[in-house]
Every structure is written in C-alpha cells, then in structure tokens.
Design an enzyme around this catalytic site. Structure first.
Site, PDB file in Angstrom:
ATOM      1  N   GLU A   1     -12.778 -51.809 -62.569  1.00  0.00           N
ATOM      2  CA  GLU A   1     -14.035 -52.241 -61.938  1.00  0.00           C
ATOM      3  C   GLU A   1     -15.279 -51.971 -62.785  1.00  0.00           C
ATOM      4  O   GLU A   1     -16.204 -51.294 -62.343  1.00  0.00           O
ATOM      5  CB  GLU A   1     -14.168 -51.582 -60.560  1.00  0.00           C
ATOM      6  CG  GLU A   1     -13.045 -51.967 -59.610  1.00  0.00           C
ATOM      7  CD  GLU A   1     -13.052 -51.175 -58.324  1.00  0.00           C
ATOM      8  OE1 GLU A   1     -14.116 -50.702 -57.891  1.00  0.00           O
ATOM      9  OE2 GLU A   1     -11.970 -51.012 -57.730  1.00  0.00           O
TER      10      GLU A   1
ATOM     11  N   ASN B   1      -8.417 -53.836 -64.604  1.00  0.00           N
ATOM     12  CA  ASN B   1      -8.223 -54.030 -63.163  1.00  0.00           C
ATOM     13  C   ASN B   1      -9.577 -54.263 -62.496  1.00  0.00           C
ATOM     14  O   ASN B   1     -10.527 -53.520 -62.729  1.00  0.00           O
ATOM     15  CB  ASN B   1      -7.571 -52.755 -62.596  1.00  0.00           C
ATOM     16  CG  ASN B   1      -7.053 -52.922 -61.184  1.00  0.00           C
ATOM     17  OD1 ASN B   1      -6.344 -53.885 -60.881  1.00  0.00           O
ATOM     18  ND2 ASN B   1      -7.393 -51.987 -60.302  1.00  0.00           N
TER      19      ASN B   1
ATOM     20  N   HIS C   1      -8.170 -57.142 -52.271  1.00  0.00           N
ATOM     21  CA  HIS C   1      -8.479 -56.568 -50.950  1.00  0.00           C
ATOM     22  C   HIS C   1      -9.146 -57.691 -50.155  1.00  0.00           C
ATOM     23  O   HIS C   1     -10.328 -57.978 -50.332  1.00  0.00           O
ATOM     24  CB  HIS C   1      -9.432 -55.378 -51.084  1.00  0.00           C
ATOM     25  CG  HIS C   1      -8.810 -54.206 -51.777  1.00  0.00           C
ATOM     26  ND1 HIS C   1      -7.804 -53.459 -51.206  1.00  0.00           N
ATOM     27  CD2 HIS C   1      -9.038 -53.660 -52.995  1.00  0.00           C
ATOM     28  CE1 HIS C   1      -7.444 -52.500 -52.044  1.00  0.00           C
ATOM     29  NE2 HIS C   1      -8.179 -52.597 -53.130  1.00  0.00           N
TER      30      HIS C   1
ATOM     31  N   GLU D   1      -3.608 -54.523 -55.663  1.00  0.00           N
ATOM     32  CA  GLU D   1      -4.042 -53.729 -54.508  1.00  0.00           C
ATOM     33  C   GLU D   1      -4.088 -54.571 -53.232  1.00  0.00           C
ATOM     34  O   GLU D   1      -4.987 -54.412 -52.391  1.00  0.00           O
ATOM     35  CB  GLU D   1      -5.417 -53.106 -54.793  1.00  0.00           C
ATOM     36  CG  GLU D   1      -5.441 -52.286 -56.074  1.00  0.00           C
ATOM     37  CD  GLU D   1      -6.746 -51.527 -56.305  1.00  0.00           C
ATOM     38  OE1 GLU D   1      -7.595 -51.436 -55.397  1.00  0.00           O
ATOM     39  OE2 GLU D   1      -6.921 -51.022 -57.441  1.00  0.00           O
TER      40      GLU D   1
ATOM     41  N   ASP E   1      -4.175 -56.108 -49.790  1.00  0.00           N
ATOM     42  CA  ASP E   1      -4.162 -55.837 -48.345  1.00  0.00           C
ATOM     43  C   ASP E   1      -5.076 -56.855 -47.681  1.00  0.00           C
ATOM     44  O   ASP E   1      -5.910 -57.470 -48.340  1.00  0.00           O
ATOM     45  CB  ASP E   1      -4.520 -54.385 -47.976  1.00  0.00           C
ATOM     46  CG  ASP E   1      -5.831 -53.877 -48.539  1.00  0.00           C
ATOM     47  OD1 ASP E   1      -6.708 -54.689 -48.883  1.00  0.00           O
ATOM     48  OD2 ASP E   1      -5.994 -52.636 -48.642  1.00  0.00           O
TER      49      ASP E   1
HETATM   50  O1  G3I Z   1      -8.705 -35.333 -50.584  1.00  0.00           O
HETATM   51  C1  G3I Z   1      -9.912 -35.228 -49.815  1.00  0.00           C
HETATM   52  C2  G3I Z   1      -9.712 -34.336 -48.664  1.00  0.00           C
HETATM   53  O2  G3I Z   1      -9.468 -33.039 -49.154  1.00  0.00           O
HETATM   54  C3  G3I Z   1     -10.946 -34.391 -47.775  1.00  0.00           C
HETATM   55  O3  G3I Z   1     -10.720 -33.614 -46.645  1.00  0.00           O
HETATM   56  C4  G3I Z   1     -11.267 -35.806 -47.357  1.00  0.00           C
HETATM   57  C5  G3I Z   1     -12.529 -35.900 -46.530  1.00  0.00           C
HETATM   58  O4  G3I Z   1     -13.151 -37.173 -46.654  1.00  0.00           O
HETATM   59  O5  G3I Z   1     -11.435 -36.574 -48.512  1.00  0.00           O
HETATM   60  C6  G3I Z   1     -10.271 -36.610 -49.334  1.00  0.00           C
HETATM   61  O6  G3I Z   1     -10.514 -37.378 -50.438  1.00  0.00           O
HETATM   62  C7  G3I Z   1     -10.560 -38.783 -50.238  1.00  0.00           C
HETATM   63  C8  G3I Z   1      -9.502 -39.424 -51.092  1.00  0.00           C
HETATM   64  O7  G3I Z   1      -9.609 -40.836 -51.002  1.00  0.00           O
HETATM   65  C9  G3I Z   1      -8.082 -39.022 -50.707  1.00  0.00           C
HETATM   66  O8  G3I Z   1      -7.805 -39.427 -49.400  1.00  0.00           O
HETATM   67  C10 G3I Z   1     -11.942 -39.265 -50.642  1.00  0.00           C
HETATM   68  O9  G3I Z   1     -12.923 -38.785 -49.749  1.00  0.00           O
HETATM   69  C11 G3I Z   1     -11.981 -40.769 -50.665  1.00  0.00           C
HETATM   70  O10 G3I Z   1     -13.197 -41.205 -51.240  1.00  0.00           O
HETATM   71  C12 G3I Z   1     -10.835 -41.318 -51.499  1.00  0.00           C
HETATM   72  O11 G3I Z   1     -10.867 -42.720 -51.383  1.00  0.00           O
HETATM   73  C13 G3I Z   1     -10.052 -43.447 -52.275  1.00  0.00           C
HETATM   74  C14 G3I Z   1     -10.977 -44.341 -53.125  1.00  0.00           C
HETATM   75  O12 G3I Z   1     -10.186 -45.258 -53.875  1.00  0.00           O
HETATM   76  C15 G3I Z   1     -11.785 -43.518 -54.110  1.00  0.00           C
HETATM   77  O13 G3I Z   1     -10.945 -42.941 -55.066  1.00  0.00           O
HETATM   78  C16 G3I Z   1      -9.086 -44.268 -51.448  1.00  0.00           C
HETATM   79  O14 G3I Z   1      -8.123 -43.384 -50.851  1.00  0.00           O
HETATM   80  C17 G3I Z   1      -8.365 -45.286 -52.322  1.00  0.00           C
HETATM   81  O15 G3I Z   1      -7.606 -46.138 -51.524  1.00  0.00           O
HETATM   82  C18 G3I Z   1      -9.394 -46.110 -53.083  1.00  0.00           C
HETATM   83  O16 G3I Z   1      -8.703 -46.995 -53.911  1.00  0.00           O
HETATM   84  C19 G3I Z   1      -9.530 -47.921 -54.629  1.00  0.00           C
HETATM   85  C20 G3I Z   1      -8.882 -48.156 -55.974  1.00  0.00           C
HETATM   86  O17 G3I Z   1      -8.717 -46.929 -56.647  1.00  0.00           O
HETATM   87  C21 G3I Z   1      -9.703 -49.130 -56.829  1.00  0.00           C
HETATM   88  N1  G3I Z   1      -9.929 -50.349 -56.105  1.00  0.00           N
HETATM   89  C22 G3I Z   1     -10.505 -50.230 -54.761  1.00  0.00           C
HETATM   90  C23 G3I Z   1      -9.639 -49.294 -53.924  1.00  0.00           C
HETATM   91  C24 G3I Z   1     -10.148 -49.199 -52.493  1.00  0.00           C
HETATM   92  O18 G3I Z   1     -11.421 -48.620 -52.456  1.00  0.00           O
END
Ligand code: G3I
Length: 358
Positions: free
Chosen positions: A154, A201, A237, A266, A268
C-alpha cells in the site's frame, strides 16, 4: 483412440479417489485447487491455531496460509535491537506440518509500525539502514520457508501518488539517483533471498481506476528497468455488492501481460449486519456471486496463481472492529465454521476451471 499406460491409469485413479464421493467432484477448496495447481489460502492468526475447529478447517480447505499480522514490523520488532520471530515461526511450523505454502506479509508499509520506528525521528540515512536491515534479516530467517513476500504494501494513495510516509517523504530514505523507496526495497529483497517471489501488494487498485493505472505504470517501469519484481497482489476487500469484477479481470490481464504473476491476496466481501452479526439472506447470495466472479476473473489468466481470503471464518475478521460492528459476515465460513454460499461458489468456480495453472 488415445492409449494410456498402466501408470497413467493409476495416476488418474488416484486423483479420482482423492476427489470426493461418487460425484467425482472435489470435496474441499484444497482438493479442487491442488487439482489445477492453484494456490488457495487464508490469512491466519497464530494464537488461534490451537483451536481445533480453526486449525482443522485451515488445513482441510487451504494449501497456503499467510500471517495476518504476525510478520509485520510491529509483531517482529518490539524494539530496535530485537527480532522476535516466534509468531511467524508458529505459522511456518503449522504450514510445514500440513504441507502448505506460506506467503509473507509485509516487509515495508507505512502502517502498523512499532512506535519506536514511527516516532523515532530517524534521519534518512538511519531509515535506509533500518529498512535494509529489516528486509535482509527477516527474509534470510524465512528463506526456503516463505515462498513469496509482499515486499511493499500500500504505497499509493487513491490518486495513484506515493503516500506520505516515513519511507517516502517523512523524511524518506536515502536513495540512489532516480530511484524510489519501493524500487530500493525490491532490490534489497532480491539480494536477501534470490528464490522468494517478490510482490507489490495494494488495496483499491484491483479494477480499472487511477490507482490501478498508477500501479500498472509503476510495474511497467520496473520491468523495463530490471527492478526485481515477480508479481502484484490485489487485495480485494470488497464492500459494495455492485462491485465491477469484469474490471478486475481486465486489470489482471494487463498486469499478467507484463510477465508478472497476480495473487488475489486479501479477498473478503463485507455486508451490513445486525447487532448479532447477521446479514440478510439476499446479500449473502449476492456475496456468493462476487466470490465466484473474482475467482473466475483470476482463473481467466494462467499467471493469476493464488487466491487468498483475509481470514476464513466470520468469527475472526478485521471487518467487525474496523466498522464498529456495523458490517461483517465477509468470509466463506460463518461463525460456526459452516460453509456459506460464498464457499460453495468458490468451490464450484475452482472445480469447474478447465485449464491447468502453471
Ligand atoms: O494485539 C493487540 C491486542 O493486544 C490489543 O488488545 C488490541 C486492542 O485493539 O489490539 C491488538 O492489535 C490489533 C491487531 O490487528 C491484532 O488483532 C490492532 O489494534 C489492529 O490495528 C490490527 O489490525 C490489523 C491491521 O491490518 C493493521 O495491522 C488487522 O488485524 C489486519 O486484518 C489488517 O490487515 C490489513 C493488511 O495487513 C493490509 N491490507 C489491509 C488489511 C485490512 O486492514
């Protein structure tokens, strides 16, 4: 009349046995995909692999997995001096135990970086060293285990311009003349692991629009200049039920015509949901149509070699938190791991594919 040798007869018989039931149709996505040499995968979370329903579904249905978050900077680099691979390693061990491939995600992104990096006020020279060190160390750690990497994720905004980021202009890395940070990341990636496939990506540049035009132009330039790149990841997405999948097919065609692979990375299709997370039946069926159309769009091009969903069960999907739980039900399995119409559509589309993939 076509003559077949005894050994080829047994090969055909073995394939037939692998195909389920008396209908001869594959019973799982994995069987259907293996049959046409297609990779079908899902993003997974290591902490959930100990749940049997989760892990049994993954290994039954998919021949590829990708860490949803476990190989991002924030997971691997708790501090500048530390590389913590334990979560990514867990996924690799799981994949190896189930003869699956692992796709890596992602080495360079402006998002989900650890605070020490994002707010570290590093100079361009320091950022350059940090990026190179990170790409090199992570790729060498997973060499031979992760077959393809999203090297850069991105980098572009909706206009197709480079996004503001620490890597680009805040303050950006030191660059050789006339190059950009994306190009530099790919060059370091190839140096680190000569075997892994290297992908760019991107989100919201899957059909035909300003962003996908910019991605296409960038890829064309990279190919012309000999920048080491093997493919483009189209995230997909989808949040609209009138999504133009014909435009996705057209975009895949022009990208693969450059000699690149395409991976659907990705997929969905999020739907409006009620407070219990349920979507309307009509939407669930339209969703299935979109899953089918995306898969058919990929399978039209021999170089579209992998199709991956972002998670696989509605029980665990980023969409809920991201939309304050107003949207969801985006994946092919429901919250109880029951296949939805989207699953049936995926299975049928893959099983009906005639041509072999690579
Ligand atoms: O692990 C912590 C946890 O300890 C805490 O309690 C909780 C509270 O909010 O947060 C947890 O971390 C989260 C993490 O996902 C794991 O679940 C983060 O807040 C959250 O921001 C993070 O979001 C991820 C996001 O990327 C940012 O990395 C999503 O799961 C993930 O699906 C998303 O994936 C992205 C791809 O990498 C790139 N393309 C878009 C896609 C969707 O946004």
């Amino acid at each position: 009349m076509v003559r077949r040798s005894v050994s080829s007869f047994f090969c055909i018989a073995a394939v037939a046995i692998l195909l389920a039931g008396t209908s001869g149709k594959p019973a799982t996505l994995r069987q259907a995909a293996d049959h046409i040499h297609l990779l079908v995968g899902a993003a997974v979370q290591p902490g959930l692999l100990s749940q049997s329903a989760y892990s049994e579904t993954v290994s039954r249905e998919f021949n590829m997995v990708e860490p949803e978050n476990a190989t991002k900077w924030r997971a691997i680099r708790p501090d500048q001096a530390t590389f913590d691979f334990h979560e990514g390693d867990e996924i690799v061990r799981y994949a190896q135990a189930h003869a699956m491939k692992v796709r890596g995600h992602c080495l360079v992104w402006d998002h989900y970086n650890p605070d020490w990096l994002a707010q570290g006020h590093f100079t361009p020279a320091q950022l350059s060293d940090l990026m190179k060190e990170h790409i090199t160390t992570v790729m060498k750690h997973y060499a031979g285990q992760i077959f393809a990497w999203d090297v850069v994720n991105e980098a572009l905004n909706e206009k197709g311009e480079f996004k503001d980021s620490i890597w680009y202009n805040q303050p950006g890395i030191v660059l050789p003349k006339n190059s950009n940070y994306v190009e530099q990341a790919f060059r370091w990636a190839r140096e680190a692991d000569t075997q892994a496939l290297l992908f760019y990506n991107e989100a919201e540049g899957e059909g035909m629009n300003r962003k996908s035009d910019a991605i296409y132009d960038l890829m064309k330039k990279f190919k012309k200049q000999g920048v080491p790149i093997d493919g483009v990841g189209l995230q997909l997405h989808i949040s609209r039920l009138d999504y133009d999948t014909a435009a996705v097919a057209a975009n895949i065609k022009r990208l693969t015509a450059l000699g690149l692979q395409v991976h659907i990375t990705e997929l969905d299709v999020s739907l409006p949901v009620d407070v219990d997370g349920h979507a309307q039946d009509a939407d669930i069926h339209k969703q299935a149509g979109l899953y089918r159309a995306v898969i058919e769009a990929c399978l039209q091009s021999a170089r579209c070699t992998a199709i991956q969903t972002w998670g696989f069960t509605d029980k665990y999907s980023w969409i809920g938190t991201h939309s304050q739980h107003t949207r969801g039900a985006a994946l092919p399995f429901d919250r109880n791991y029951k296949p939805k119409p989207a699953y049936d559509a995926m299975l049928e589309a893959i099983a009906n594919a005639e041509s072999s993939h690579q």
